[in-house]
Design an enzyme around this catalytic site. Structure first.
Site, short mmCIF file in Angstrom:
data_model
loop_
_atom_site.label_atom_id
_atom_site.label_comp_id
_atom_site.label_asym_id
_atom_site.label_seq_id
_atom_site.Cartn_x
_atom_site.Cartn_y
_atom_site.Cartn_z
N TYR A 55 63.15 94.08 38.82
CA TYR A 55 64.27 93.48 38.10
C TYR A 55 63.94 93.24 36.64
O TYR A 55 64.83 93.11 35.81
CB TYR A 55 64.69 92.16 38.76
CG TYR A 55 65.24 92.33 40.16
CD1 TYR A 55 64.91 93.44 40.92
CD2 TYR A 55 66.06 91.39 40.73
CE1 TYR A 55 65.39 93.60 42.20
CE2 TYR A 55 66.56 91.54 42.01
CZ TYR A 55 66.22 92.66 42.74
OH TYR A 55 66.69 92.82 44.01
N LYS A 113 55.09 96.03 51.33
CA LYS A 113 55.19 97.42 51.80
C LYS A 113 53.87 98.08 51.40
O LYS A 113 53.84 99.09 50.69
CB LYS A 113 56.43 98.07 51.13
CG LYS A 113 56.79 99.44 51.62
CD LYS A 113 57.43 99.44 53.00
CE LYS A 113 57.68 100.88 53.43
NZ LYS A 113 57.91 101.01 54.88
N ASP A 171 60.20 96.59 56.25
CA ASP A 171 61.14 97.22 57.19
C ASP A 171 61.04 96.56 58.57
O ASP A 171 62.05 96.29 59.23
CB ASP A 171 60.91 98.75 57.27
CG ASP A 171 59.44 99.13 57.26
OD1 ASP A 171 58.58 98.26 57.03
OD2 ASP A 171 59.14 100.32 57.48
N ASP A 231 65.46 89.32 47.79
CA ASP A 231 66.89 89.41 47.53
C ASP A 231 67.60 89.90 48.80
O ASP A 231 68.59 89.32 49.27
CB ASP A 231 67.09 90.40 46.36
CG ASP A 231 68.50 90.40 45.82
OD1 ASP A 231 69.33 89.67 46.36
OD2 ASP A 231 68.76 91.15 44.86
N ASP A 270 69.58 87.46 52.03
CA ASP A 270 70.99 87.66 52.40
C ASP A 270 71.11 88.00 53.89
O ASP A 270 72.00 87.53 54.58
CB ASP A 270 71.63 88.76 51.56
CG ASP A 270 72.33 88.18 50.34
OD1 ASP A 270 71.91 87.11 49.88
OD2 ASP A 270 73.31 88.80 49.85
#
Ligand code: NAD
Length: 361
Positions: free
Chosen positions: A142, A192, A224, A248, A252
């Site tokens: 970001y 990851k 994942d 992020d 959610d």
């Protein structure tokens, strides 16, 4: 005792309606404890743009910097959607986050027993869920450079850069370990590391920090797998710490375990002044109708008392008052169920205030 100085930034849409109710709750805490809260209101978002041509006026930034905590409603709405990105209401929020150095976003995911049917998952999977996602907020793709879209050999190429320094990982890891220590002492770090070197460093640094917290059980998981486990067996998690982008997405996803956006508060912590806000947006579709659910904002006040002012007992009481009101069957429309007693924003705030006042001591 010195009063706590709080910047109150209601923002746009339902922001002013829900913040009003949260301020009422702060008022009761002051009444009951003798603690003083000095509230100073400021403009942020679309309303600030309309008045000053910027979503984050200097005055508001200065007010936030000079405060012990910030209470924010929400920003944005269709009126400002065609503006240039640099002056969109949401920019005001990003400006506050970076101006205050808010690097840790805490989003609790708590399934209230009385709202269990609101979850899209089976009651047996989500019953008793009480987990906390700690998302790094100031790094990763970001903010990383190089970034952008350019033309190379006549073709467009899009680039973003995932980047973290060792210090950035260390400080968010410490926040997460400290938090885990006050809870069930289980921390999951999500990365990851099988594919991305940046997250290999993440895993190494989190492990190093963990040596200072022998009582906290640290586990690592690939993102994942974590996305899948959050649906399969969310009860296994206590505190989850992860990078900006993974956080992020996972926060959610996790918020939907509860099924009710109007119930999820959040805290963003930094070096000094922290910011507290509901996890939902400005809900322009229902703004001004008096039906918005103020509970996420009220629960954000509980987080403020706990994380900024060390007033755990008062924070617990606010959460207890919310549970009582739900148990008695009161609901705003967004969380309504068959047989519920539907109330508006102000009435819901009043109910929480009444229950809080009724606690002794
Ligand atoms: P939203 O969260 O505002 O609304 C999504 C849906 O949930 C709507 O149907 C809304 O009515 C409902 N809802 C949300 N909060 C509610 C509450 N407290 N009580 C009852 N119902 C509630 O998301 P959106 O519609 O995608 O975005 C609307 C605006 O909010 C956009 O301008 C967006 O950029 C902005 N936004 C701001 C923030 C923030 O300020 N932190 C976060 C997300 C979106």
């Amino acid at each position: 005792m010195k009063p706590y100085r709080i910047a109150v930034l209601p923002g746009d849409g339902i922001g002013p309606e829900i913040v009003r109710e949260a301020v009422k709750v702060l008022g009761v805490v002051a009444e009951r404890t003798g603690v003083r809260f000095d509230l100073h209101e400021g403009l942020v978002g679309g309303g600030a743009y309309d008045r000053f041509g910027t979503p984050l006026p200097d005055e508001t930034m200065q007010l936030a910097l000079a405060s012990d905590a910030v209470l924010l409603g929400a920003v944005g709405g269709p009126k400002w959607e065609s503006l240039d990105y640099s002056v969109r209401p949401e920019r005001g929020l990003l400006g506050l986050r970076s101006g205050l150095g808010l690097y840790a976003n805490l989003r609790p995911v708590v399934v209230f027993e009385d709202l269990i049917d609101a979850s899209p998952l089976k009651p047996d999977v989500v019953r008793g869920i009480d987990l906390m996602i700690v998302r790094e907020l100031l790094g990763d793709a970001y903010f990383g450079k190089p970034r952008g879209v350019r033309i190379e050999n006549g073709l467009r190429i899009g680039i973003n850069t995932m980047v973290y320094t060792e210090e950035e990982i260390r400080r968010i890891a410490k926040t997460a370990f400290d938090l885990a220590q006050t809870r069930r002492k289980k921390l999951l770090s999500v990365d990851k590391a099988n594919v991305l070197e940046m997250t290999e460093l993440w895993r190494d640094v989190v492990t190093e920090v963990g040596r200072d917290y022998p009582e906290v059980e640290l586990r690592h998981m690939y993102v994942d797998n974590c996305a899948m486990q959050l649906i399969r067996n969310p009860g296994q998690f206590d505190v989850i710490v992860t990078t900006n982008m993974f956080g992020d997405i996972l926060s959610d996803e996790a918020s939907m375990l509860t099924g009710s956006l109007g119930m999820i508060p959040s805290a963003s912590l930094g070096a000094k002044t922290a910011m507290y806000e509901p996890s939902h947006g400005s809900a322009p579709d229902i703004a001004g109708k008096g039906i918005a659910n103020p509970l996420a904002t009220i629960l954000s006040v509980a987080m403020m008392l706990r994380h900024s002012f060390d007033r755990t007992a008062e924070a617990d009481q606010i959460e207890k008052a919310v549970r009582m009101v739900l148990k008695e069957g009161f609901r705003t429309e967004d969380i309504s169920q068959a047989g519920a007693r539907i109330v508006g924003t102000t009435e819901m705030g009043d109910l929480v205030v009444e229950r809080l006042r009724a606690f002794s001591g």
